[in-house]
Write an enzyme that holds these catalytic residues in place. Structure first.
Site, short mmCIF file in Angstrom:
data_model
loop_
_atom_site.label_atom_id
_atom_site.label_comp_id
_atom_site.label_asym_id
_atom_site.label_seq_id
_atom_site.Cartn_x
_atom_site.Cartn_y
_atom_site.Cartn_z
N ASP A 482 42.19 88.21 26.47
CA ASP A 482 42.28 87.82 27.89
C ASP A 482 41.96 88.98 28.83
OD1 ASP A 482 44.66 89.05 27.27
OD2 ASP A 482 45.94 87.51 28.15
C1 LAN Z 1 51.33 93.49 26.24
C2 LAN Z 1 50.75 93.80 27.54
C3 LAN Z 1 49.58 92.94 27.93
C4 LAN Z 1 49.64 91.56 27.34
C5 LAN Z 1 48.71 90.53 28.03
C6 LAN Z 1 47.28 90.99 28.10
C7 LAN Z 1 49.19 90.29 29.45
C8 LAN Z 1 48.82 89.22 27.28
O1 LAN Z 1 48.12 88.22 27.91
C9 LAN Z 1 48.49 89.39 25.82
C10 LAN Z 1 49.47 90.36 25.15
C11 LAN Z 1 49.53 91.74 25.82
C12 LAN Z 1 48.33 92.53 25.38
C13 LAN Z 1 50.76 92.53 25.40
C14 LAN Z 1 51.33 92.33 24.06
C15 LAN Z 1 52.68 93.00 23.76
C16 LAN Z 1 52.81 94.35 24.42
C17 LAN Z 1 51.72 95.25 23.90
C18 LAN Z 1 52.66 94.12 25.94
C19 LAN Z 1 53.69 93.19 26.52
C20 LAN Z 1 52.97 95.49 26.48
C21 LAN Z 1 54.11 96.01 25.56
C22 LAN Z 1 54.16 95.08 24.33
C23 LAN Z 1 54.47 95.89 23.04
C24 LAN Z 1 54.57 94.95 21.85
C25 LAN Z 1 55.76 96.68 23.25
C26 LAN Z 1 56.27 97.40 22.04
C27 LAN Z 1 57.25 96.58 21.33
C28 LAN Z 1 57.07 96.03 20.12
C29 LAN Z 1 57.87 94.87 19.73
C30 LAN Z 1 56.08 96.57 19.15
#
Ligand code: LAN
Length: 762
Positions: A482
């Site tokens: 996305d």
């Molecule tokens: C994110 C940030 C962006 C987000 C979007 C692009 C908004 C979404 O549409 C797809 C998933 C994604 C890329 C995403 C996935 C999970 C993340 C990376 C996070 C929320 C930012 C932090 C999170 C990450 C998993 C945090 C660390 C914790 C763990 C459980 C590994």
């Protein structure tokens, strides 16, 4: 005074960048910076936050705003003063929009991106501090000013009951409390300080830190204040399993897991396999005694493996896990020190180095960043790899009036900037926004990923990246479905505007590369997941050992990702109708079927990455609308509209609580509505033409947004808007500006000016 720096180069010769550090966000403390008035204002903002901390858990990114104070004062437009009429005309809305855009432009950086706080989770900073302490570099990375702000953050986010939550708005958990307690001690607070006494009481009343979650156990074991025998095994040998599906066991290979899960367990299993532990110090010896209500020597570690406080338990272990962990626990006796262990550790290190090098040591996220750094140190203390990690620690730190925090990513630069471009361009006020769009265009251009990660991709379980957009910066570089779609839409939007105003368009070849990535993301179910294709099955979640997080093992198809891909492919097709025509048409048909298949009976969609049903309804509705479906011709969209209209509140807005995400049931916020939810709901309704049936809910929503706007043109920061893994919330500080601008822009053009659709033109 703390200074925010964009595209900064601090870090010396070991800092490597592909594009002159565009989008790099760092904060530096310079006691001489700023005027005495500015320093006093920063202090006032801090005091104000602390005075209201029990009502408002979310900081408002005021220090970033303070840095732009000059520009804000000098800007040309402000929203009109005086009460907002109940039936505002187009001119009135235009004035609010100009005020909103002009304010937001003041936050934009020289490299074109819009910075913002990406904090929220409370379990990240303690891991970093434990790792830095273990590696002996805490004082090198954390100046006294860093420590002061980190402690401020702790004091501001301690709950009334003495504990700490998983995230800033959550109730106390053992995970949050245990780790933040340890961090407070490592940063210099004594055990008798009130913050520590209260946190300790919270823990002891619930059995002590043996009841912390498995990720908490890991960090405590690293520090040497918990026994490795009290952990369920993180067997590194899993990386040696065959990967092919036909072997059966290949389904358990980590290469099939969601990349964030895989990338966290990779260095964790290395550190576990090596029993990498901090050298004992008087401080660690003291902490060891403080965390438990019983003497350390009396703890039953085997029993502790499966203990978890009820406050933390979002995903309780199923029985198979207990059996599996027990077997692997026994196997440790044989594996430790064996040649197989050596082989497994070498394999892990190979993948760790690959990840570090291919992200310029930013790494995919905050958890693997820190554990990779620790793994590099354990492999070679003071080695090159470890040294290269250090400057990139700063990319994850953010300072606001509530203190210093570790962010959930190295920022949300590309994501916010792409949304901002669409919101601002669609408002149709080019004379006020051309300069800002031009700069944003540069950032979008500079952050596209133009080459693959190092070959061979398959050996490192990597998806293609060439043509994709990342979530944050080019140097991070992981492709996301996305983010690629939003980046592509921003590029396509800008391509429609005159080059003399917004700069040269990105070449069609580069846009085609992005389309290639988007098409590659489609799963067998027709939907799109986040970074990769779905590589395994939902039943594998029974192996999820992280008690606080749900759905962590598999990269599933999501409504948000799928809809973003649909709208991007539709926008692309309009400008380049011949390119891969049949494939795009087929992909859109399958994606549409997926979105329809996961709509709930009540007409809503569940959101996995934003709060929550309003967020997902915006995606579901815009995805179907891009394919020509409207309120008038589609029953599914009528159901979605009635779901949304039904949730509108007396103040004219929408306001959804983060509890929706956890409980998967729509949950209204207490108190006033939320500008971001209001904007999402309005954008969903307008996308499908609901305003032609009944403009009233939109008028009320628009009035709510205008009334909430501050005299500066800013909007207030309300409750937290983002989420991951169902249970942990994350800040999106830019949403309060982007989405009200976007919704008011559409409202003015579609509802008040009666335009048929939002077309982009100069
Ligand atoms: C994110 C940030 C962006 C987000 C979007 C692009 C908004 C979404 O549409 C797809 C998933 C994604 C890329 C995403 C996935 C999970 C993340 C990376 C996070 C929320 C930012 C932090 C999170 C990450 C998993 C945090 C660390 C914790 C763990 C459980 C590994």
């Amino acid at each position: 005074m703390w200074k925010f720096i964009s595209a900064g180069t601090t870090g010396g010769p070991l800092l490597r960048s592909l594009n002159g550090n565009k989008g790099r966000q760092t904060w530096e403390y310079d006691p001489a910076a700023g005027t005495p008035e500015q320093r006093a204002e920063a202090e006032r903002l801090r005091e104000e936050f602390t005075a209201n901390k029990d009502k408002h858990h979310h900081s408002g990114d005021e220090l970033l705003r303070l840095q732009s104070a000059e520009r804000i004062r000098a800007k040309k437009h402000s929203p009109p003063s005086g009460p907002v009429p109940d039936a505002p005309d187009a001119e009135r809305v235009e004035e609010h929009l100009k005020g909103g855009i002009s304010f937001y432009e003041c936050l934009q950086q020289e490299d074109g991106h819009f910075p913002g706080d990406y904090g929220g989770p409370m379990f990240l900073l303690p891991g970093l501090v434990i790792a830095l302490y273990t590696c002996g570099v805490l004082d090198q990375i954390f100046s006294p000013a860093h420590k002061r702000e980190a402690l401020r953050y702790l004091a501001n986010h301690q709950n009334g009951d003495g504990g700490f939550g998983l995230h800033i708005e959550g109730g106390s958990t053992m995970f949050g409390t245990g780790l933040n307690y340890v961090m407070a001690r490592l940063l210099g607070l004594g055990p008798e300080e009130e913050l520590c006494v209260r946190a300790r009481e919270w823990m002891h009343a619930r059995g002590g830190a043996t009841y912390i979650t498995s990720w908490g156990k890991f960090w405590l074991a690293v520090l040497g204040v918990y026994s490795w025998d009290g952990m369920n095994p993180l067997t590194p040998e899993m990386w040696l399993l065959p990967h092919s599906k036909w072997t059966g066991i290949g389904m358990l290979h980590p290469g099939r897991f969601w990349c964030h899960c895989r990338m966290v367990y990779l260095p964790m299993s290395y550190v576990y396999g090596k029993r990498g532990t901090c050298q004992e110090t008087p401080l660690t010896a003291a902490i060891r005694q403080e965390l438990y209500p019983m003497p350390y020597g009396k703890i039953d570690w085997n029993a502790a493996r499966n203990q978890c406080a009820k406050e933390d338990l979002y995903y309780p272990h199923p029985l198979v896990q207990d059996v599996l962990w027990w077997a692997l626990y026994k196997a440790e006796n044989v594996l430790q020190g064996s040649w197989l262990r050596r082989l497994a550790l070498a394999e892990c290190m190979k993948h760790i180095h690959y990840e570090d090098e291919n992200t310029r040591y930013v790494d995919i996220g905050p958890v693997n960043k820190v554990i990779n750094m620790l793994a590099c140190w354990l492999e070679e203390p003071g080695g090159k790899a470890f040294q290269k990690h250090l400057p990139r620690v700063h990319d994850y730190l953010w300072v606001a009036e509530d203190g210093l925090k570790m962010q959930g990513y190295n920022g949300s630069q590309l994501w916010d900037t792409s949304f901002a471009v669409q919101a601002i361009a669609e408002a149709g006020l080019l004379p006020v926004s051309a300069r800002c769009l031009r700069k944003a265009h540069e950032y979008v251009e500079q952050s596209q990923v133009v080459e693959e990660a190092a070959a061979p991709l398959s050996a490192y379980y990597r998806h293609i990246s060439k043509g994709a957009w990342p979530f944050s910066s080019r140097d991070h570089g992981w492709p996301i479905s996305d983010c690629s779609s939003e980046g592509l839409k921003a590029a396509l939007t800008l391509a429609l505007l005159p080059e003399e105003l917004v700069g040269p368009a990105i070449s069609p070849e580069r846009l085609q590369d992005c389309v290639n990535v988007i098409l590659s993301y489609q799963n067998a179910d027709g939907g799109m997941a986040t970074y990769e294709n779905t590589r395994s099955f939902h039943w594998l979640e029974i192996l999820n050992p992280a008690e606080t997080f749900g759905d962590i093992i598999v990269d599933y198809s999501y409504v948000e990702c799928t809809s973003a891909c649909i709208t991007a492919l539709c926008s692309f097709r309009r400008q380049h109708p011949e390119h891969r025509r049949a494939e795009i048409a087929a992909s859109l048909r399958r994606a549409e079927a997926f979105i329809r298949s996961i709509q709930r009976k009540d007409g809503s969609w569940y959101g996995s990455w934003g709060v929550c049903f309003t967020y997902a309804c915006w995606f579901g509705a815009t995805g179907l609308a891009a394919l020509g479906h409207t309120y008038a011709n589609d029953e599914a969209l009528r159901r979605c509209c009635s779901f949304l209209v039904d949730k509108q509140r007396a103040d004219g807005g929408w306001g959804e609580s983060y509890l929706s995400c956890q409980e998967k049931v729509y949950s209204q916020l207490e108190g006033e509505s939320h500008v971001v939810n209001t904007a999402w709901a309005m954008l969903a309704l307008m996308a499908v033409g609901y305003h032609k049936v009944d403009p009233e809910p939109l008028r009320r929503g628009a009035v709510f947004l205008m009334r909430m706007q501050r005299p500066s043109g800013d909007w207030p920061q309300q409750h937290i808007s983002g989420v991951f893994n169902r249970n942990c919330m994350i800040t999106y500080a830019n949403y309060r500006n982007i989405f009200p601008i976007w919704a008011l822009g559409h409202f003015r053009r579609l509802v008040l000016l009666g335009e048929e659709e939002i077309s982009i033109h100069s």
